[in-house]
Design a protein around this motif. Structure first.
Motif, mmCIF file in Angstrom:
data_model
loop_
_atom_site.group_PDB
_atom_site.id
_atom_site.type_symbol
_atom_site.label_atom_id
_atom_site.label_comp_id
_atom_site.label_asym_id
_atom_site.label_seq_id
_atom_site.Cartn_x
_atom_site.Cartn_y
_atom_site.Cartn_z
ATOM 1 N N ILE A 25 0.906 -1.123 0.730
ATOM 2 C CA ILE A 25 0.167 -0.212 0.490
ATOM 3 C C ILE A 25 0.880 1.750 0.191
ATOM 4 O O ILE A 25 0.630 2.138 -0.347
ATOM 5 N N MET A 26 2.137 1.276 0.301
ATOM 6 C CA MET A 26 2.954 2.199 0.789
ATOM 7 C C MET A 26 3.387 2.414 -0.466
ATOM 8 O O MET A 26 3.385 3.801 -1.384
ATOM 9 N N ALA A 27 3.683 2.109 -1.464
ATOM 10 C CA ALA A 27 4.152 1.903 -2.670
ATOM 11 C C ALA A 27 3.342 2.349 -4.313
ATOM 12 O O ALA A 27 3.738 3.010 -4.468
ATOM 13 N N MET A 28 2.016 2.155 -3.255
ATOM 14 C CA MET A 28 1.123 2.135 -4.814
ATOM 15 C C MET A 28 1.037 3.955 -3.843
ATOM 16 O O MET A 28 0.438 4.569 -5.171
ATOM 17 N N LEU A 29 0.227 3.979 -3.397
ATOM 18 C CA LEU A 29 0.377 5.243 -2.970
ATOM 19 C C LEU A 29 1.421 6.584 -2.897
ATOM 20 O O LEU A 29 1.705 7.223 -3.703
ATOM 21 N N GLY A 30 2.900 5.937 -3.127
ATOM 22 C CA GLY A 30 4.028 6.363 -3.154
ATOM 23 C C GLY A 30 4.327 6.820 -4.761
ATOM 24 O O GLY A 30 4.362 8.078 -5.351
ATOM 25 N N ALA A 31 3.380 5.374 -6.139
ATOM 26 C CA ALA A 31 3.549 5.807 -6.857
ATOM 27 C C ALA A 31 2.439 6.609 -7.518
ATOM 28 O O ALA A 31 2.808 7.657 -8.418
ATOM 29 N N LEU A 32 1.218 6.702 -6.854
ATOM 30 C CA LEU A 32 -0.136 7.590 -6.725
ATOM 31 C C LEU A 32 0.774 9.204 -6.763
ATOM 32 O O LEU A 32 0.188 9.948 -7.803
ATOM 33 N N ILE A 33 1.418 9.177 -5.914
ATOM 34 C CA ILE A 33 1.591 10.229 -5.928
ATOM 35 C C ILE A 33 2.960 10.917 -6.510
ATOM 36 O O ILE A 33 2.486 11.793 -7.518
ATOM 37 N N VAL A 34 3.775 10.187 -7.053
ATOM 38 C CA VAL A 34 4.359 10.779 -8.217
ATOM 39 C C VAL A 34 4.023 10.808 -9.356
ATOM 40 O O VAL A 34 4.831 12.044 -10.304
#
Length: 49
Positions: A25-34
């Motif tokens: 989930i942290m990786a998905m949120l990070g990718a979404l922000i980028v």
């Protein structure tokens, strides 16, 4: 890629599989922000949070 392999080996050896969904989930949120920086969908993503 080595970091991901070492992380999975750590989770497997220490039996901490409950941490895997948190990392995903942290990786998905990070990718979404980028991806949202400077795109046309940014206003719609900011309304989710």
């Amino acid at each position: 890629m080595l970091f991901i392999k070492e992380l999975f080996n750590y989770l497997r050896s220490r039996k901490k599989f409950w941490l895997l969904p948190i990392f995903v989930i942290m990786a998905m949120l990070g990718a979404l922000i980028v991806l949202a920086q400077g795109s046309a969908i940014a206003p719609f993503i900011y309304t989710l949070f």
